[in-house]
Design a protein around this motif. Structure first.
Motif, PDB file in Angstrom:
ATOM      1  N   THR A  25      49.632  48.505  40.279  1.00 51.38           N
ATOM      2  CA  THR A  25      48.316  47.843  39.908  1.00 51.38           C
ATOM      3  C   THR A  25      48.800  46.356  40.448  1.00 51.38           C
ATOM      4  O   THR A  25      48.066  45.197  40.913  1.00 51.38           O
ATOM      5  N   ALA A  26      49.993  45.812  39.790  1.00 44.87           N
ATOM      6  CA  ALA A  26      50.328  44.455  39.905  1.00 44.87           C
ATOM      7  C   ALA A  26      50.384  44.004  41.511  1.00 44.87           C
ATOM      8  O   ALA A  26      50.224  42.976  41.960  1.00 44.87           O
ATOM      9  N   PHE A  27      50.974  44.848  42.151  1.00 44.45           N
ATOM     10  CA  PHE A  27      51.471  44.562  43.471  1.00 44.45           C
ATOM     11  C   PHE A  27      49.980  44.568  44.286  1.00 44.45           C
ATOM     12  O   PHE A  27      49.866  43.713  45.416  1.00 44.45           O
ATOM     13  N   LEU A  28      49.209  45.507  44.093  1.00 47.43           N
ATOM     14  CA  LEU A  28      48.002  45.604  44.764  1.00 47.43           C
ATOM     15  C   LEU A  28      47.029  44.347  44.485  1.00 47.43           C
ATOM     16  O   LEU A  28      46.371  43.914  45.413  1.00 47.43           O
ATOM     17  N   TYR A  29      47.192  43.795  43.217  1.00 45.40           N
ATOM     18  CA  TYR A  29      46.575  42.627  42.898  1.00 45.40           C
ATOM     19  C   TYR A  29      46.849  41.458  43.613  1.00 45.40           C
ATOM     20  O   TYR A  29      46.365  40.462  44.062  1.00 45.40           O
ATOM     21  N   THR A  30      48.643  41.293  44.035  1.00 42.21           N
ATOM     22  CA  THR A  30      48.970  40.243  44.316  1.00 42.21           C
ATOM     23  C   THR A  30      48.738  40.103  45.930  1.00 42.21           C
ATOM     24  O   THR A  30      48.863  38.890  46.626  1.00 42.21           O
ATOM     25  N   ILE A  31      48.350  41.250  46.547  1.00 42.98           N
ATOM     26  CA  ILE A  31      48.202  41.291  47.967  1.00 42.98           C
ATOM     27  C   ILE A  31      46.534  41.188  48.201  1.00 42.98           C
ATOM     28  O   ILE A  31      46.169  41.853  49.468  1.00 42.98           O
ATOM     29  N   ASN A  32      45.801  40.846  47.265  1.00 41.00           N
ATOM     30  CA  ASN A  32      44.306  40.769  47.298  1.00 41.00           C
ATOM     31  C   ASN A  32      43.611  42.017  47.270  1.00 41.00           C
ATOM     32  O   ASN A  32      42.492  42.170  47.991  1.00 41.00           O
ATOM     33  N   TYR A  33      44.132  43.101  47.088  1.00 41.17           N
ATOM     34  CA  TYR A  33      43.388  44.377  47.035  1.00 41.17           C
ATOM     35  C   TYR A  33      42.996  44.723  45.382  1.00 41.17           C
ATOM     36  O   TYR A  33      43.465  45.412  44.845  1.00 41.17           O
ATOM     37  N   VAL A  34      42.198  43.870  45.151  1.00 36.56           N
ATOM     38  CA  VAL A  34      41.521  43.681  43.843  1.00 36.56           C
ATOM     39  C   VAL A  34      40.861  45.070  43.551  1.00 36.56           C
ATOM     40  O   VAL A  34      41.113  45.235  42.326  1.00 36.56           O
ATOM     41  N   ILE A  35      39.961  45.489  44.277  1.00 37.25           N
ATOM     42  CA  ILE A  35      39.322  46.921  43.901  1.00 37.25           C
ATOM     43  C   ILE A  35      40.460  47.948  43.624  1.00 37.25           C
ATOM     44  O   ILE A  35      40.195  48.872  42.753  1.00 37.25           O
TER      45      ILE A  35
END
Length: 449
Positions: A25-35
């Protein structure tokens, strides 16, 4: 053990999965895959809820199991045909543990019933009570002895006998008491013995009650038999010479049932007749003295009690003994120095002098002979006086006979000294006992209740 390992691995696996999901979740959030990170984050919530449910289910099951054990309910069974391997192993372990505890419980119950049955069939009465007077157990024998059922509290004893109730109220551990119970069934001689016990950290008093009427009757019959044997022996010793000498003298006066002529008599006949009559007189006096001693044994005056200082009492005994036997070593000890007795001084002096004279007879031919009288208070709080000597002692086969009236091993004396002493102690609500090791020591103990 298997269940705990399985539970441990399941817990680690779920925590690791939550941790991995959180990292993703943290990794996806850092690469702007917020959804995407939002939907993956929702899985963390579900994983956490499932983890809580898993732990709560296990804890609830274990808590329920121990509550059942606490309430002695061994019917609880957990399903073993579940798909979850961890829960299956846990259920199997709990069921196995439940079976083991049930087996131990049944075994203990069987043993308890066995001991209960033994206590119920015991010929002596047994009861236990706590410090509040509640009777926790009373077997049928004690209820039969006291003629009261059921026994739940010692206050019920007031309805049986007030004195019996007071005895139980004052009863202390390791005490022995005798009590005569009178009711519509007659008289019972009860012997009570108490013992302190602890059950589940609660101090209890175990009391054993026994009807000793039969034993007392047997003891009384045995005492009468011994007394009659001694009396018969003493009387025969006095009467036999009188009969024999009378027959011999009578032969001087009668021949074939007719009186002889005075001319037949000579000086020798007269001398023998005079000697014979002297022997008859002496034997008659001995018999009268024996009867008089018997009367004195039966007519002991009732004790006129007063407070007597122990040191003063023992000093008097020492002075009297030293006046007659000034070569002996005679020691007295009192502890504490101000020890007092509530007794009849004359009667107790009579006992002490008699015991001291017996001690002297035992040591008079011994170079290092010693007589010692000790007065004190024993571990049970009872006052006592001990007369000790290091003389010849008393043979073991005579220890149970020395208190029999008129029994004596001496050539002189009536043989009532010790029996009279014991009677005097009994009239003072006390006891007189002896311990003797031949050629080493003898100790007579006077204990006052």
């Amino acid at each position: 053990m298997i269940a705990s390992k399985s539970f441990y691995f399941q817990l680690i696996f779920r925590v690791v999965m939550i941790s991995v999901t959180a990292l993703v979740t943290a990794f996806l959030y850092t690469i702007n895959y917020v959804i995407f990170s939002f939907f993956v984050g929702i899985t963390i919530v579900f994983q956490t809820l499932f983890l809580i449910k898993y732990v709560n289910t296990t804890n609830t099951k274990i808590a329920y199991f121990f509550n059942s054990i606490k309430n002695e309910d061994f019917t609880l069974r957990f399903p073993e045909n579940v798909n979850n391997k961890s829960l299956k192993e846990l259920n199997q372990s709990l069921n196995m543990f439940n079976g083991m505890i049930q087996e131990v419980y049944i075994k203990n119950q069987s043993q308890e019933q066995y001991y209960q049955e033994i206590l119920k069939q015991a010929a002596i009465g047994i009861l236990t009570l706590n410090d509040r007077g509640h009777i926790l157990f009373a077997n049928p024998t004690v209820e039969k002895l006291l003629n009261y059922t059921p026994l739940n509290h010692i206050k019920q004893l007031q309805q049986i006998d007030t004195k019996l109730y007071n005895l139980f109220v004052d009863l202390k551990p390791f005490e022995r008491k005798l009590f005569e119970l009178t009711n519509e069934r007659g008289k019972r001689q009860l012997a009570l013995k108490s013992t302190a016990i602890s059950l589940n950290k609660e101090a209890l008093l175990l009391v054993v009650i026994q009807d000793i009427h039969k034993e007392l009757d047997e003891k009384e019959a045995d005492s009468w038999e011994r007394l009659i044997r001694v009396l018969t022996h003493e009387i025969m010793n006095s009467v036999a010479p009188i009969t024999s000498i009378s027959e011999s003298i009578l032969k001087y006066f009668k021949k074939q049932e007719e009186l002889v002529s005075i001319d037949v008599f000579n000086e020798n006949h007269l001398k023998n007749t005079a000697k014979g009559l002297e022997v008859i007189k002496d034997q008659g006096n001995n018999l009268m003295s024996f009867v008089q001693s018997y009367r004195s044994f039966l007519n002991v005056p009732k004790p006129d009690k007063e407070i007597v200082l122990a040191q003063k009492l023992l000093e008097k005994v020492k002075v009297l003994m030293m006046q007659q036997h000034n070569t002996i070593t005679f020691n007295i000890v009192t502890e504490p120095d101000d020890l007092e007795f509530f007794v009849d001084e004359k009667l107790i002096m009579q006992v002490l002098i008699n015991l001291s004279k017996n001690a002297y007879e035992s040591i008079k031919n011994k170079e290092d002979g010693l007589i010692k009288i000790i007065a004190g208070i024993n571990n049970e709080g009872k006052k006592y006086i001990e007369v000790y000597d290091n003389g010849l002692g008393i043979p073991e086969d005579l220890l149970d006979k020395i208190f029999i009236p008129f029994f004596t091993t001496k050539n002189t004396g009536t043989g009532i000294g010790l029996s009279l002493s014991k009677q005097i102690l009994r009239m003072h609500d006390g006891t007189l006992k002896v311990v003797s090791i031949p050629n080493k020591e003898t100790k007579f103990s006077m204990v006052f209740n």
